[in-house]
Scaffold this motif. Structure first.
Motif, PDB file in Angstrom:
ATOM      1  N   SER A  69      61.400   6.087  41.679  1.00  0.00           N
ATOM      2  CA  SER A  69      62.297   5.520  40.679  1.00  0.00           C
ATOM      3  C   SER A  69      63.457   6.479  40.481  1.00  0.00           C
ATOM      4  O   SER A  69      63.329   7.690  40.699  1.00  0.00           O
ATOM      5  CB  SER A  69      61.557   5.316  39.365  1.00  0.00           C
ATOM      6  OG  SER A  69      60.536   4.362  39.531  1.00  0.00           O
ATOM      7  N   CYS A  70      64.591   5.948  40.064  1.00  0.00           N
ATOM      8  CA  CYS A  70      65.799   6.755  39.915  1.00  0.00           C
ATOM      9  C   CYS A  70      66.463   6.408  38.583  1.00  0.00           C
ATOM     10  O   CYS A  70      66.409   5.261  38.122  1.00  0.00           O
ATOM     11  CB  CYS A  70      66.742   6.463  41.076  1.00  0.00           C
ATOM     12  SG  CYS A  70      68.216   7.504  41.132  1.00  0.00           S
TER      13      CYS A  70
ATOM     14  N   SER B  32      70.171   7.404  36.335  1.00  0.00           N
ATOM     15  CA  SER B  32      71.486   8.031  36.353  1.00  0.00           C
ATOM     16  C   SER B  32      71.686   8.873  35.093  1.00  0.00           C
ATOM     17  O   SER B  32      71.398   8.418  33.990  1.00  0.00           O
ATOM     18  CB  SER B  32      72.559   6.948  36.446  1.00  0.00           C
ATOM     19  OG  SER B  32      73.797   7.503  36.783  1.00  0.00           O
TER      20      SER B  32
ATOM     21  N   ALA C  11      63.896  10.373  40.601  1.00  0.00           N
ATOM     22  CA  ALA C  11      65.106  10.861  41.264  1.00  0.00           C
ATOM     23  C   ALA C  11      66.225  10.925  40.231  1.00  0.00           C
ATOM     24  O   ALA C  11      66.355  10.048  39.377  1.00  0.00           O
ATOM     25  CB  ALA C  11      65.489   9.926  42.408  1.00  0.00           C
TER      26      ALA C  11
ATOM     27  N   HIS D 165      70.104  10.810  39.561  1.00  0.00           N
ATOM     28  CA  HIS D 165      71.415  10.382  40.061  1.00  0.00           C
ATOM     29  C   HIS D 165      72.484  10.991  39.152  1.00  0.00           C
ATOM     30  O   HIS D 165      72.349  10.954  37.929  1.00  0.00           O
ATOM     31  CB  HIS D 165      71.499   8.854  40.036  1.00  0.00           C
ATOM     32  CG  HIS D 165      72.843   8.329  40.415  1.00  0.00           C
ATOM     33  ND1 HIS D 165      73.818   8.057  39.478  1.00  0.00           N
ATOM     34  CD2 HIS D 165      73.367   8.038  41.621  1.00  0.00           C
ATOM     35  CE1 HIS D 165      74.895   7.608  40.104  1.00  0.00           C
ATOM     36  NE2 HIS D 165      74.643   7.580  41.401  1.00  0.00           N
TER      37      HIS D 165
ATOM     38  N   ILE E 204      72.487  10.888  44.460  1.00  0.00           N
ATOM     39  CA  ILE E 204      71.149  11.283  44.044  1.00  0.00           C
ATOM     40  C   ILE E 204      71.027  12.728  44.488  1.00  0.00           C
ATOM     41  O   ILE E 204      71.199  13.049  45.666  1.00  0.00           O
ATOM     42  CB  ILE E 204      70.082  10.378  44.678  1.00  0.00           C
ATOM     43  CG1 ILE E 204      70.291   8.941  44.180  1.00  0.00           C
ATOM     44  CG2 ILE E 204      68.683  10.896  44.347  1.00  0.00           C
ATOM     45  CD1 ILE E 204      69.519   7.907  44.958  1.00  0.00           C
TER      46      ILE E 204
ATOM     47  N   LEU F 123      65.074  15.772  42.180  1.00  0.00           N
ATOM     48  CA  LEU F 123      63.869  15.136  41.674  1.00  0.00           C
ATOM     49  C   LEU F 123      63.332  15.909  40.479  1.00  0.00           C
ATOM     50  O   LEU F 123      63.539  17.129  40.387  1.00  0.00           O
ATOM     51  CB  LEU F 123      62.784  15.100  42.759  1.00  0.00           C
ATOM     52  CG  LEU F 123      63.137  14.399  44.067  1.00  0.00           C
ATOM     53  CD1 LEU F 123      62.080  14.680  45.118  1.00  0.00           C
ATOM     54  CD2 LEU F 123      63.303  12.913  43.841  1.00  0.00           C
TER      55      LEU F 123
ATOM     56  N   SER G 186      74.900   7.152  46.342  1.00  0.00           N
ATOM     57  CA  SER G 186      74.332   5.936  45.766  1.00  0.00           C
ATOM     58  C   SER G 186      75.156   5.521  44.563  1.00  0.00           C
ATOM     59  O   SER G 186      75.573   6.369  43.775  1.00  0.00           O
ATOM     60  CB  SER G 186      72.885   6.181  45.326  1.00  0.00           C
ATOM     61  OG  SER G 186      72.361   5.055  44.676  1.00  0.00           O
TER      62      SER G 186
ATOM     63  N   THR H 151      64.842   1.671  42.030  1.00  0.00           N
ATOM     64  CA  THR H 151      64.037   2.308  43.067  1.00  0.00           C
ATOM     65  C   THR H 151      64.910   2.714  44.250  1.00  0.00           C
ATOM     66  O   THR H 151      65.817   1.970  44.649  1.00  0.00           O
ATOM     67  CB  THR H 151      62.936   1.335  43.555  1.00  0.00           C
ATOM     68  OG1 THR H 151      62.159   0.948  42.419  1.00  0.00           O
ATOM     69  CG2 THR H 151      62.021   1.995  44.563  1.00  0.00           C
ATOM     70  N   VAL H 152      64.641   3.903  44.799  1.00  0.00           N
ATOM     71  CA  VAL H 152      65.367   4.402  45.969  1.00  0.00           C
ATOM     72  C   VAL H 152      64.377   4.937  46.999  1.00  0.00           C
ATOM     73  O   VAL H 152      63.249   5.296  46.666  1.00  0.00           O
ATOM     74  CB  VAL H 152      66.376   5.516  45.595  1.00  0.00           C
ATOM     75  CG1 VAL H 152      67.464   4.978  44.689  1.00  0.00           C
ATOM     76  CG2 VAL H 152      65.694   6.699  44.938  1.00  0.00           C
TER      77      VAL H 152
END
Length: 162
Positions: free
Chosen positions: A6-7, A9, A42, A44, A85, A88, A138, A146-147
């Motif tokens: 999952s990501c 920002s 993740a 971003h 991105i 983590l 990204s 999700t990435v």
């Protein structure tokens, strides 16, 4: 080979503060990360900056950082630019910050969040920050998405903490 994660920002300087281990509590108005406990997220880096300056006062007064240390921290956060991105972080527990937190405990929470006025916000513990070896471009999105991160971009070394 890649890892699906999952990501979320983050605006600067908060992305840098998270990935450099300074910001260890994420704050949101809703429990956005609650279901991600014990998962990897993740980070971003958004195109835009955070509009407030609470973080600078907390770094200076609460964490006793010098202007030079703050500048180095901010430069570190720009190493990959924006719209990428960059790293983590592991997600811990999420809880609602009550209105009646004792002053000293609130100061500690504010230092960990690099933000003031936490009452009635959802707080989530973040740990084990690590930068990717190279950024992954990204477009940012609202909320969590999700990435797929190629394994070769992941570093085995933990990030430097300030």
């Amino acid at each position: 080979m890649s890892l699906e994660v999952s990501c979320l920002s983050f605006r600067q300087p908060y992305a840098a503060l998270v990935l450099n281990g300074v910001k260890t509590i994420e704050t949101r108005w809703r429990p956005l990360l609650a279901e991600m406990r014990n998962c990897t997220l993740a980070v971003h880096i958004a195109q835009r900056n955070w509009e407030g300056e609470d973080w600078r006062q907390i770094l200076t007064d609460g964490l006793e950082m010098t202007p030079v240390q703050i500048d180095e921290l901010l430069k570190s956060g720009e190493r990959f630019g924006r719209g990428v991105i960059a790293g983590l972080v592991d997600v811990g527990e999420t809880w609602l910050c009550p209105e009646n937190v004792p002053c000293e405990e609130m100061r500690e929470l504010e230092k960990a969040a690099c933000l003031t006025e936490l009452n009635q916000k959802y707080l989530t513990r973040l740990s084990n920050p690590r930068w990717l070896i190279d950024p992954m471009f990204s477009r940012g999105r609202k909320d969590v998405w999700t990435v797929q991160i190629p394994i070769q971009l992941m570093s085995s070394a933990p990030s430097h903490t300030w």
